[in-house]
Design a protein around this motif. Structure first.
Motif, PDB file in Angstrom:
ATOM      1  N   THR B 317       0.801  -1.216   0.000  1.00 34.81           N
ATOM      2  CA  THR B 317       0.000   0.000   0.000  1.00 34.81           C
ATOM      3  C   THR B 317       0.835   1.267   0.000  1.00 34.81           C
ATOM      4  OG1 THR B 317      -0.770  -1.186   1.924  1.00 34.81           O
ATOM      5  CG2 THR B 317      -2.374   0.190   0.808  1.00 34.81           C
ATOM      6  N   ASN B 318       2.010   1.185   0.626  1.00 34.79           N
ATOM      7  CA  ASN B 318       2.803   2.393   0.764  1.00 34.79           C
ATOM      8  C   ASN B 318       4.213   2.121   0.249  1.00 34.79           C
ATOM      9  OD1 ASN B 318       4.240   4.594   1.652  1.00 34.79           O
ATOM     10  ND2 ASN B 318       3.392   4.581   3.721  1.00 34.79           N
ATOM     11  N   VAL B 319       4.354   2.207  -1.082  1.00 41.35           N
ATOM     12  CA  VAL B 319       5.642   1.849  -1.680  1.00 41.35           C
ATOM     13  C   VAL B 319       6.781   2.779  -1.245  1.00 41.35           C
ATOM     14  CG1 VAL B 319       6.903   1.566  -3.844  1.00 41.35           C
ATOM     15  CG2 VAL B 319       4.599   0.643  -3.621  1.00 41.35           C
ATOM     16  N   PRO B 320       6.598   4.110  -1.319  1.00 40.23           N
ATOM     17  CA  PRO B 320       7.722   4.957  -0.892  1.00 40.23           C
ATOM     18  C   PRO B 320       8.114   4.719   0.565  1.00 40.23           C
ATOM     19  CG  PRO B 320       6.048   6.257  -2.025  1.00 40.23           C
ATOM     20  CD  PRO B 320       5.464   4.899  -1.803  1.00 40.23           C
ATOM     21  N   GLY B 321       7.124   4.573   1.445  1.00 44.95           N
ATOM     22  CA  GLY B 321       7.429   4.337   2.861  1.00 44.95           C
ATOM     23  C   GLY B 321       8.261   3.074   3.031  1.00 44.95           C
ATOM     24  N   LEU B 322       7.851   2.047   2.333  1.00 42.82           N
ATOM     25  CA  LEU B 322       8.562   0.774   2.412  1.00 42.82           C
ATOM     26  C   LEU B 322       9.988   0.910   1.899  1.00 42.82           C
ATOM     27  CD1 LEU B 322       8.615  -2.287   2.743  1.00 42.82           C
ATOM     28  CD2 LEU B 322       7.426  -2.501   0.583  1.00 42.82           C
ATOM     29  N   TYR B 323      10.102   1.571   0.776  1.00 45.15           N
ATOM     30  CA  TYR B 323      11.418   1.766   0.161  1.00 45.15           C
ATOM     31  C   TYR B 323      12.351   2.539   1.094  1.00 45.15           C
ATOM     32  CZ  TYR B 323      14.824   4.106  -2.868  1.00 45.15           C
ATOM     33  OH  TYR B 323      15.964   4.617  -3.389  1.00 45.15           O
ATOM     34  N   TYR B 324      11.842   3.635   1.674  1.00 45.07           N
ATOM     35  CA  TYR B 324      12.700   4.426   2.568  1.00 45.07           C
ATOM     36  C   TYR B 324      13.047   3.647   3.824  1.00 45.07           C
ATOM     37  CZ  TYR B 324      11.879   8.576  -0.258  1.00 45.07           C
ATOM     38  OH  TYR B 324      11.830   9.468  -1.283  1.00 45.07           O
ATOM     39  N   ALA B 325      12.045   2.987   4.400  1.00 49.43           N
ATOM     40  CA  ALA B 325      12.313   2.233   5.627  1.00 49.43           C
ATOM     41  C   ALA B 325      13.457   1.259   5.378  1.00 49.43           C
ATOM     42  CB  ALA B 325      11.060   1.495   6.082  1.00 49.43           C
ATOM     43  N   TYR B 326      13.358   0.545   4.278  1.00 45.06           N
ATOM     44  CA  TYR B 326      14.375  -0.461   3.981  1.00 45.06           C
ATOM     45  C   TYR B 326      15.740   0.184   3.771  1.00 45.06           C
ATOM     46  CZ  TYR B 326      16.705  -4.388   1.746  1.00 45.06           C
ATOM     47  OH  TYR B 326      17.574  -5.386   1.433  1.00 45.06           O
ATOM     48  N   HIS B 327      15.766   1.258   3.009  1.00 38.80           N
ATOM     49  CA  HIS B 327      17.059   1.876   2.727  1.00 38.80           C
ATOM     50  C   HIS B 327      17.671   2.531   3.952  1.00 38.80           C
ATOM     51  CE1 HIS B 327      16.240   0.881  -1.398  1.00 38.80           C
ATOM     52  NE2 HIS B 327      17.497   1.155  -1.656  1.00 38.80           N
ATOM     53  N   ILE B 328      16.837   3.064   4.831  1.00 38.61           N
ATOM     54  CA  ILE B 328      17.399   3.633   6.066  1.00 38.61           C
ATOM     55  C   ILE B 328      18.026   2.520   6.895  1.00 38.61           C
ATOM     56  CG2 ILE B 328      16.811   4.739   8.255  1.00 38.61           C
ATOM     57  CD1 ILE B 328      14.655   6.313   6.703  1.00 38.61           C
ATOM     58  N   MET B 329      17.308   1.412   7.016  1.00 38.10           N
ATOM     59  CA  MET B 329      17.860   0.285   7.789  1.00 38.10           C
ATOM     60  C   MET B 329      19.197  -0.170   7.229  1.00 38.10           C
ATOM     61  SD  MET B 329      16.249  -3.493   8.411  1.00 38.10           S
ATOM     62  CE  MET B 329      15.766  -3.715   6.719  1.00 38.10           C
ATOM     63  N   VAL B 330      19.216  -0.433   5.942  1.00 40.97           N
ATOM     64  CA  VAL B 330      20.441  -0.971   5.352  1.00 40.97           C
ATOM     65  C   VAL B 330      21.557   0.069   5.393  1.00 40.97           C
ATOM     66  CG1 VAL B 330      21.466  -1.923   3.269  1.00 40.97           C
ATOM     67  CG2 VAL B 330      19.153  -2.569   3.912  1.00 40.97           C
ATOM     68  N   GLY B 331      21.200   1.314   5.128  1.00 51.81           N
ATOM     69  CA  GLY B 331      22.209   2.377   5.178  1.00 51.81           C
ATOM     70  C   GLY B 331      22.820   2.474   6.566  1.00 51.81           C
ATOM     71  N   LEU B 332      21.964   2.488   7.583  1.00 53.38           N
ATOM     72  CA  LEU B 332      22.485   2.575   8.946  1.00 53.38           C
ATOM     73  C   LEU B 332      23.332   1.354   9.273  1.00 53.38           C
ATOM     74  CD1 LEU B 332      19.473   4.047  10.956  1.00 53.38           C
ATOM     75  CD2 LEU B 332      21.670   5.129  10.502  1.00 53.38           C
ATOM     76  N   GLY B 333      22.867   0.186   8.822  1.00 55.52           N
ATOM     77  CA  GLY B 333      23.633  -1.031   9.091  1.00 55.52           C
ATOM     78  C   GLY B 333      25.058  -0.908   8.559  1.00 55.52           C
ATOM     79  N   THR B 334      25.190  -0.328   7.357  1.00 56.73           N
ATOM     80  CA  THR B 334      26.511  -0.160   6.773  1.00 56.73           C
ATOM     81  C   THR B 334      27.356   0.802   7.615  1.00 56.73           C
ATOM     82  OG1 THR B 334      25.279  -0.327   4.714  1.00 56.73           O
ATOM     83  CG2 THR B 334      27.624   0.164   4.534  1.00 56.73           C
ATOM     84  N   ILE B 335      26.721   1.894   8.039  1.00 58.20           N
ATOM     85  CA  ILE B 335      27.455   2.858   8.872  1.00 58.20           C
ATOM     86  C   ILE B 335      27.889   2.210  10.191  1.00 58.20           C
ATOM     87  CG2 ILE B 335      27.221   5.010  10.175  1.00 58.20           C
ATOM     88  CD1 ILE B 335      25.292   5.958   7.972  1.00 58.20           C
ATOM     89  N   PHE B 336      27.009   1.394  10.782  1.00 59.10           N
ATOM     90  CA  PHE B 336      27.351   0.740  12.055  1.00 59.10           C
ATOM     91  C   PHE B 336      28.605  -0.110  11.912  1.00 59.10           C
ATOM     92  CE2 PHE B 336      22.579   0.523  13.343  1.00 59.10           C
ATOM     93  CZ  PHE B 336      22.587   1.888  13.554  1.00 59.10           C
ATOM     94  N   ILE B 337      28.632  -0.882  10.831  1.00 57.33           N
ATOM     95  CA  ILE B 337      29.787  -1.763  10.641  1.00 57.33           C
ATOM     96  C   ILE B 337      31.052  -0.918  10.502  1.00 57.33           C
ATOM     97  CG2 ILE B 337      30.872  -3.435   9.102  1.00 57.33           C
ATOM     98  CD1 ILE B 337      28.099  -4.423   8.375  1.00 57.33           C
ATOM     99  N   GLY B 338      30.975   0.132   9.696  1.00 56.21           N
ATOM    100  CA  GLY B 338      32.143   0.986   9.482  1.00 56.21           C
ATOM    101  C   GLY B 338      32.629   1.590  10.788  1.00 56.21           C
TER     102      GLY B 338
END
Ligand code: HDD
Ligand code: HEM
Ligand code: HEM
Lengths: 358, 443
Positions: B317-338
């Protein structure tokens, strides 16, 4: 299988009322009778390590209701929507009152959370009694208006009250004079129960005073119970038919009255746990007698169009109920072990456990 | 009818999001407290015991919040999602009832002992009670995720004529292929939260030049746990969950990744871009070709279906919301590892305690694991829409039929007010405990 889970559920609810009941009662005593800091401490110490585990009986009963009787869970939780959410808010206030009070040493801070804890306990005792009243009185299943159901036969919705406060009105409310009467019985009974717990678990200075309180409240309780029995036929024309059909059920009222009259000897009990034992009997007997009187109904219908909800027409499927028995048996043994350990470690008087001191 | 559903959804989303802020710390922190207590038993160094005791105070406060916000969750299936409860209660009721019986009793019975029983029990038994609290909270997570996995990927059921879902295979609930990857991913993520919190408080003490000994201990423990858990979150667990989504919910996967068109010869991975739902494409895109196909199927050229291949009624139902949620998670995950990698390298070069910028950075990272966890759940939940039970029961068909939107709005507002108060109190009291700090030799 349905009957098995019905007995399990009722037993769990009774345990919940007995255990969290003493917490509520202690909260009410705390509100009205504990004036000195030392007495307040003694009371919170006496329930501190237990209240959370006691509340789990409510959550677990909710879980078992959900799993074994999904239709009843769905129908009653959505129908009693407002009081349930209010109960949730009260539970939250009560818990944070207990947990946060000791975090900052400041008179005003402590006063605020003392009141939150006490008042929430009082209202919860009232609401749980009202809830029981609603279940025995029954509800307008299917929201029937002018002889026509406006919803599926097992759904309903009740406002908090109706203008006439009558359990007979066309449009029922959660609070009417009958359910309120049961609510008040709940408050009185749990206050007595909580006082007994405090006497049992502390050496507090107010214990002697509490014995008098118990004695006096017990007189009130007897009067209220008799009053409720006198008016009971107004909501249920044949309140005793189950007892006539199955005479062994009289054991439950007998337990109730043993508890009730035993408490009059409160001043002469040598061992401190005895009073608590009698109020436990009263609560257990009162609850079981009430549900036994409407058995096998679990939520009566007040209209003639939609049938009562009984434990048979709200239960889950046979397979699920049967596999449940296996894990439930294991879980019950574990829970019993935890409780034994918990009450062994915190046995005896608890004035100095240091609850809430950080 | 439409807005009634809206308030039900808002209320559920709000209360569960708030609830989950607390258990994620509970689960991670309980493991770290058990670690401190174990170190104390092994080395007999008092500072480890004091560290355990200090974190127990935060834990107790956090746990109380988790409990009071958890009870409404258990009720809400019945109050707001009555139809859903009626139809699926025979199945998800199993796992939820098991959670109450197996984990909440365990946790709550032993938490009292753990918090007040140190003197009564002695250190060994005290350690055992701590371990049981940890076990209870992880069991709770397991059973909740089992419930959730069934909603994402229903198994072991049969649908009766009246629409009811009935269980026909109990074991299937636990061998659900969705369950284990989700569970491990979620637990690793909760360990990320607790590691960051522990490290941040350590950094705070060092920067303040207060409780230095504990500052160092917390920082060291935090970054080591932090690096391990951040890595685990991405690989193998994050990778496995993503593969599950790609396999069982391809339309969700396309929306998460922002793939509108199916590409011949392998899909690119999108790093940045804004979904444009009007033109069904991604604006301002920065992407690396073929990587997504490789990550998902270990094949540079594997085909990944784009959103435009699915009919509109099964789109999330909410494609942009889903897309952003996912990208924020993965983006943060990458920063955490770094970040954790740099911190651990500095630790081994014995420079971490003096590298001010890392300390500041770590201190300000406190909110971000919470954000990553929350957006992770938004990915899962928005990805499941418009379904309550994937492909079988629509969200619109699950709400309570008799509860009007006025009543739901009333209770939603009540929850917002109450939780705002709870949140403020929590921050204030946690701040107080942290500011006071651990006490060495206080008895
Ligand atoms: C610290 C938090 C955190 C971090 C850094 C990540 N995740 Fe995550 N993710 C979660 C915290 C989380 C979560 C909150 O725990 C979720 C929600 C449901 C679940 O089981 O875990 C989740 C869900 C979730 C889902 C949805 C599963 C579903 O639909 O049920 C996918 C596909 C991923 N994650 C993949 C990843 C990948 C590839 C990451 C790479 C770095 C990643 N996550 C980092
Ligand atoms: C694991 C246990 C969980 C279960 C069983 C569960 C179940 C549900 C249900 C029944 C709904 C309502 C219907 C809907 O709108 O889809 C829902 C919605 C939602 N949940 Fe969960 N949930 C769980 C965990 C979580 C967590 C931990 C979070 C966030 C931190 C979360 C975030 C949301 C959100 C944001 C929605 C609203 C989505 C929307 O309406 O579009 N959920 N979930
Ligand atoms: C990712 C989703 C969830 C996880 C991992 C999770 C985990 C936990 C954990 C570990 C606790 C222990 C107390 C605390 O942490 O502060 C807890 C408390 C609780 N949770 Fe959740 N939870 C989740 C979502 C839900 C949902 C959807 C429900 C509703 C069914 C729920 C109901 C409860 C209840 C009733 C408590 C209080 C238990 C007590 O009194 O000890 N939780 N949860």
């Amino acid at each position: 299988m349905e009957l098995f889970w019905y007995i399990v559920l009722m037993t769990m609810l009774a345990i919940y009322v007995i255990l969290d009941g003493y917490d509520f009662g202690a909260g009410i005593i705390h509100l009205f009778f504990a004036k000195k800091e030392k007495d307040k401490k003694a009371i919170t110490n006496a329930i501190g390590p237990f209240w959370d585990a006691n509340e789990v009986w409510l959550i677990a009963s909710g879980g078992v209701l959900f799993f074994a009787f999904p239709t009843l869970y769905a129908s009653s939780f959505s129908g009693f929507y407002l009081p349930l959410i209010i109960i949730l808010w009260l539970l939250i206030f009560r818990a944070i009152g207990l947990e946060l009070r000791g975090q900052i040493h400041n008179k005003i801070w402590e006063a605020i959370w003392d009141k939150a804890f006490g008042i929430a306990s009082l209202l919860l005792a009232l609401f749980f009694g009202v809830a029981l009243g609603n279940v025995v009185r029954g509800v307008n299943l299917g929201n029937v208006v002018d002889g026509v159901s406006t919803h599926e036969a097992h759904y309903f919705f009740l406002p908090l009250w109706n203008p006439s406060f009558s359990p007979h009105a066309e449009e029922l409310g959660i609070i009417d004079w009958f359910t309120l009467l049961l609510g008040i019985i709940g408050v009185v009974a749990l206050t007595i129960h909580g006082a007994n717990w405090i006497i049992f678990k502390t050496n507090s200075d107010i214990n002697e005073k509490l014995k008098k309180v118990i004695f006096n409240l017990n007189i009130v309780l007897v009067v209220l119970v008799i009053l409720s029995l006198l008016v009971w036929h107004i909501i249920e024309p044949h309140p005793f038919h189950n007892f006539i059909d199955m005479p062994w059920l009289w054991i439950f009222p007998i337990i109730t009255f043993t508890g009730l009259f035993g408490l009059f000897k409160v001043k002469s009990f040598k061992k401190h746990g005895i009073g608590f034992l009698f109020s436990t009997l009263f609560l257990f007997g009162g609850l079981t007698s009430t549900v036994a009187s409407i058995f096998p109904k679990v939520l009566p219908s007040t209209n003639s169009i939609n049938p009562d909800l009984t434990l048979y027409n709200v239960a889950a499927d046979e397979y699920g109920l049967s596999v449940g028995v296996y894990w439930f048996a294991i879980a019950v043994v574990l829970v019993a072990i935890y409780m034994v350990i918990q009450y062994k470690v915190f046995k005896g008087k608890m004035d100095n456990v240091g609850y809430g001191e950080h | 009818m439409e807005d009634m559903l809206f308030y039900d959804r808002m209320q559920f989303a709000f209360t569960i999001t708030f609830h989950y802020l607390f258990p994620q710390l509970t689960m991670g922190l309980s493991l770290m407290i058990v670690y401190f207590k174990w170190k104390f038993l092994r080395t007999n160094t008092l500072k480890y015991n004091e560290a355990a005791k200090f974190w127990m105070k935060i834990f107790a406060l956090n746990f109380a919040m988790g409990v009071v916000t958890g009870i409404p969750m258990e009720f809400q299936f019945g109050t707001n999602w009555a139809k859903f409860s009626e139809l699926t209660g025979g199945i998800i009721g199993q796992t939820l009832a098991m959670e109450g019986m197996f984990s909440f009793f365990l946790e709550s019975s032993f938490l009292g002992l753990f918090l007040f029983g140190e003197k009564l029990l002695g250190h060994k038994l005290h350690f055992v009670t701590g371990f049981l609290v940890f076990l209870g909270s992880w069991a709770s997570g397991y059973l909740i995720i089992a419930t959730h996995s069934w909603m994402q990927y229903p198994v072991g059921y049969e649908i009766l004529e009246n629409g009811k879902f009935v269980l026909n295979n109990f074991g299937a609930l636990f061998s659900n292929p969705w369950l284990l990857p989700s569970y491990l991913h979620n637990q690793a993520a909760s360990l990320v939260t607790s590691s960051f919190v522990v490290a941040a408080i350590g950094a705070f003490y060092l920067l303040n030049n207060k409780h230095n000994e504990f500052g160092k201990l917390f920082l060291k423990t935090g970054v080591i746990f932090g690096l391990i858990s951040s890595l685990l979150v991405a690989f193998p667990t994050g990778d496995l969950v993503a593969k599950n989504v790609a396999k069982h919910q391809p339309v969700t996967f396309a929306a998460m990744e922002g793939i509108f068109e199916t590409e011949d010869g392998g899909s690119e991975i999108v790093l940045i871009g804004q979904p444009n739902m009007l033109e069904k494409k991604l604006d301002n895109k920065i992407a690396v070709p073929n990587i997504l196909s490789f990550l998902t199927y270990q094949d540079w050229n594997a085909e990944i279906k784009g959103l435009n291949e699915f009919t509109k009624d099964v789109h999330p139902t909410n494609v942009p919301g889903l897309y952003y949620a996912y990208h924020i998670m993965v983006g943060l995950g990458t920063i955490f590892i770094g970040l954790m990698l740099i911190a651990v390298v500095q630790l081994f070069r014995k420079k971490l305690y003096k590298t001010k910028w890392i300390l500041w950075f770590l201190m300000f990272m406190i909110p971000f694991p919470y954000i990553a966890n929350t957006t992770g759940w938004y990915t899962a939940e928005l990805g499941r829409q418009p379904w309550l039970v994937y492909n079988l029961l629509r969200t619109a068909d699950g709400a309570s039929p008799t509860v009007s939107s006025g009543n739901t709005l009333f209770t939603l507002l009540g929850f917002i007010g109450l939780y705002l108060l709870l949140g403020l109190l929590f921050l204030m009291l946690a701040g107080k405990i942290i500011n006071k700090g651990p006490q060495l030799n206080n008895h």
